[in-house]
Design an enzyme around this catalytic site. Structure first.
Site, PDB file in Angstrom:
ATOM      1  N   GLN A   6      -4.652  -4.950   6.982  1.00  0.00           N
ATOM      2  CA  GLN A   6      -5.642  -5.956   6.589  1.00  0.00           C
ATOM      3  C   GLN A   6      -5.477  -7.239   7.397  1.00  0.00           C
ATOM      4  OE1 GLN A   6      -8.042  -5.181   4.510  1.00  0.00           O
ATOM      5  NE2 GLN A   6      -7.191  -3.271   3.720  1.00  0.00           N
ATOM      6  N   HIS A  22       0.869  -1.187   0.000  1.00  0.00           N
ATOM      7  CA  HIS A  22       0.000   0.000   0.000  1.00  0.00           C
ATOM      8  C   HIS A  22       0.907   1.239   0.000  1.00  0.00           C
ATOM      9  CE1 HIS A  22      -2.814   2.929   1.849  1.00  0.00           C
ATOM     10  NE2 HIS A  22      -3.788   2.101   1.533  1.00  0.00           N
ATOM     11  N   CYS A  39      -4.709   2.467  -3.747  1.00  0.00           N
ATOM     12  CA  CYS A  39      -3.477   2.939  -3.066  1.00  0.00           C
ATOM     13  C   CYS A  39      -2.328   1.959  -3.253  1.00  0.00           C
ATOM     14  CB  CYS A  39      -3.710   3.171  -1.579  1.00  0.00           C
ATOM     15  SG  CYS A  39      -4.934   4.410  -1.234  1.00  0.00           S
ATOM     16  N   ASP A  56       2.966  -4.456   8.060  1.00  0.00           N
ATOM     17  CA  ASP A  56       1.782  -3.615   7.895  1.00  0.00           C
ATOM     18  C   ASP A  56       0.567  -4.544   8.044  1.00  0.00           C
ATOM     19  OD1 ASP A  56      -0.385  -2.202   7.008  1.00  0.00           O
ATOM     20  OD2 ASP A  56       0.486  -1.634   5.069  1.00  0.00           O
ATOM     21  N   LYS A 100     -10.504  -0.888  10.488  1.00  0.00           N
ATOM     22  CA  LYS A 100     -10.556  -2.121   9.691  1.00  0.00           C
ATOM     23  C   LYS A 100     -10.681  -3.336  10.608  1.00  0.00           C
ATOM     24  CE  LYS A 100      -7.570  -0.050   6.192  1.00  0.00           C
ATOM     25  NZ  LYS A 100      -8.291   0.288   4.981  1.00  0.00           N
TER      26      LYS A 100
HETATM   27  C1  LIG Z   1      -2.392  -2.768   3.601  1.00  0.00           C
HETATM   28  C2  LIG Z   1      -2.754  -1.374   4.049  1.00  0.00           C
HETATM   29  N1  LIG Z   1      -1.817  -0.611   4.633  1.00  0.00           N
HETATM   30  C3  LIG Z   1      -2.088   0.613   5.074  1.00  0.00           C
HETATM   31  C4  LIG Z   1      -3.342   1.158   4.945  1.00  0.00           C
HETATM   32  C5  LIG Z   1      -3.614   2.525   5.466  1.00  0.00           C
HETATM   33  O1  LIG Z   1      -4.576   2.484   6.475  1.00  0.00           O
HETATM   34  P1  LIG Z   1      -5.251   3.819   7.003  1.00  0.00           P
HETATM   35  O2  LIG Z   1      -5.769   4.543   5.802  1.00  0.00           O
HETATM   36  O3  LIG Z   1      -6.339   3.351   7.913  1.00  0.00           O
HETATM   37  O4  LIG Z   1      -4.192   4.574   7.728  1.00  0.00           O
HETATM   38  C6  LIG Z   1      -4.348   0.424   4.322  1.00  0.00           C
HETATM   39  C7  LIG Z   1      -5.683   0.989   4.079  1.00  0.00           C
HETATM   40  O5  LIG Z   1      -6.397   0.589   3.203  1.00  0.00           O
HETATM   41  C8  LIG Z   1      -4.054  -0.888   3.884  1.00  0.00           C
HETATM   42  O6  LIG Z   1      -4.988  -1.655   3.317  1.00  0.00           O
END
Ligand SMILES: Cc1ncc(COP(=O)(O)O)c(C=O)c1O
Length: 405
Positions: free
Chosen positions: A201, A121, A362, A198, A224
């Site tokens: 998910q 991401h 993203c 990270d 999430k």
């Molecule tokens: C794999 C992953 N990393 C990071 C993020 C960023 O999360 P947030 O927008 O809640 O900070 C997301 C959000 O979709 C994600 O799916």
């Protein structure tokens, strides 16, 4: 233990009573909140609202207790060695930025290497990139296999370049593929790297055991994980949290301040400048307590059944290209209708009250690699039903008919 009862689970979400006509398959973007979370947040504001760690009065002491209990409950959820290893942030993005900014100069020096994977991401790319550009740190990227999973042979080769930090997602937010994180951490550690997972998910799919994984950092977002927006978690081993330079400075994170010098508070407060999201932390803790009443394996089986039905239904629809693999998949399916723009497909689904996301999610480097302009993403949660699957399939069938007529 009784079987997982999806209707009982679903009934706890006011959203589905208020909006019975919607099929919500945008769970990788954000999840709905059970009543237990809404109640916990409401009760905080109705009964305990006060600032934390600083009031002389009882209300503030109660708020502090609830906030710190939330930290303890998150620590237990991820099996941190100590609750001081849990830093509350505004989300996974904020946590990743804190790590990337915070390691620069203390750990990362010009010429050092960072290893990422092709399917990250943007939140796990851009913060590192900003520093690399400013401080002469180099990013290497692990490519994917033809099945769109991380190429572990290439990974091992890139580890031989001795990266200082290896940072990768637990589960791909586009493809749903579950990464072999335990193996990846072990290999990275053997190569001497600091490891960052990270879990945006991942934390909802599986309760992460950070001590067993032995990762140095693990981050996720509350929203999430059935919790509120605006709250996130940065788990770090004490040794590495101590190495992070705070991104934000101000109240709470200091010990003494003069115009000449400032000394900093101890962990976790040193990395939590300003008033935290107190209600958010309490809501996240309520989400965790609520979720733990259910059996994770049963939920995973339920989601596997939904996926199985979805994949088998997709086979019957012409012109569908599926980018996600059905195995080792946490419940996210990226797909395209051949020759059609994913936004058009998503809009036709929207018209039938099926909520999905379209675009590059993203993860632009992943889509460049896949040579795709984007994808429609259907992401399933435990409250989704076979009826949701069938309605989505029907809507897709109709979308294909309209687009290819
Ligand atoms: C794999 C992953 N990393 C990071 C993020 C960023 O999360 P947030 O927008 O809640 O900070 C997301 C959000 O979709 C994600 O799916």
């Amino acid at each position: 233990m009784p079987a997982f009862d999806v209707q009982q689970f679903r009934q706890q979400f006011a959203f589905f009573q208020q909006q019975p006509d919607w099929v919500y398959l945008d769970n990788a973007a954000t999840m709905h909140k059970p009543q237990a979370v809404i109640d916990a947040v409401t009760q905080f504001y109705q009964r305990h609202n006060s600032n934390v760690h600083r009031g002389a009065h009882q209300l503030s002491q109660q708020a502090t207790m609830l906030f710190e209990q939330a930290r303890t409950s998150v620590a237990a959820y991820v099996n941190a060695a100590h609750s001081d290893e849990i830093i509350f942030t505004s989300g996974a993005t904020a946590a990743l930025n804190q790590i990337a900014f915070g390691l620069m100069h203390t750990v990362l020096k010009p010429g050092d290497r960072i290893l990422l994977t092709q399917l990250e991401h943007h939140a796990n790319i851009v913060p590192w990139q900003l520093h690399c550009q400013r401080h002469g740190v180099i990013i290497d990227v692990v490519p994917l296999t033809p099945q769109h999973t991380v190429d572990l042979v290439a990974y091992q080769k890139l580890l031989a370049l001795k990266p200082k930090v290896v940072s990768f997602s637990h589960i791909s937010n586009v493809l749903g593929h579950i990464q072999p994180v335990a193996q990846m951490v072990a290999q990275a550690k053997a190569a001497g790297a600091i490891t960052m997972i990270d879990g945006a998910q991942g934390a909802v799919y599986q309760q992460p055991d950070v001590q067993q994984l032995d990762c140095d950092f693990y981050v996720f977002s509350g929203h999430k994980l059935y919790g509120p927006t605006g709250i996130g978690v940065l788990y770090g081993k004490t040794q590495w949290l101590e190495q992070l330079t705070p991104v934000f400075a101000g109240g709470e994170m200091i010990d003494t301040v003069s115009f000449v010098n400032t000394t900093f508070n101890k962990l976790p407060f040193r990395l939590e400048a300003g008033t935290p999201n107190i209600a958010g932390a309490i809501g996240l803790s309520a989400a965790i307590s609520w979720l733990q009443k259910y059996n994770t394996e049963q939920i995973q089986q339920h989601k596997s059944l939904l996926l199985k039905e979805f994949y088998s239904g997709l086979q019957a629809i012409k012109a569908i290209d599926i980018l996600s693999m059905p195995v080792h998949n946490a419940g996210i399916v990226a797909l395209n209708v051949a020759g059609e723009h994913p936004a058009d497909v998503a809009e036709l689904l929207n018209q039938q009250q099926v909520a999905v996301r379209s675009g590059q999610h993203c993860a632009m480097p992943l889509f460049s690699y896949l040579a795709q302009q984007g994808a429609v993403r259907c992401s399933f949660a435990a409250y989704n039903t076979l009826d949701d699957v069938n309605r989505c399939l029907l809507a897709l069938e109709q979308a294909v008919e309209i687009l290819t007529a």
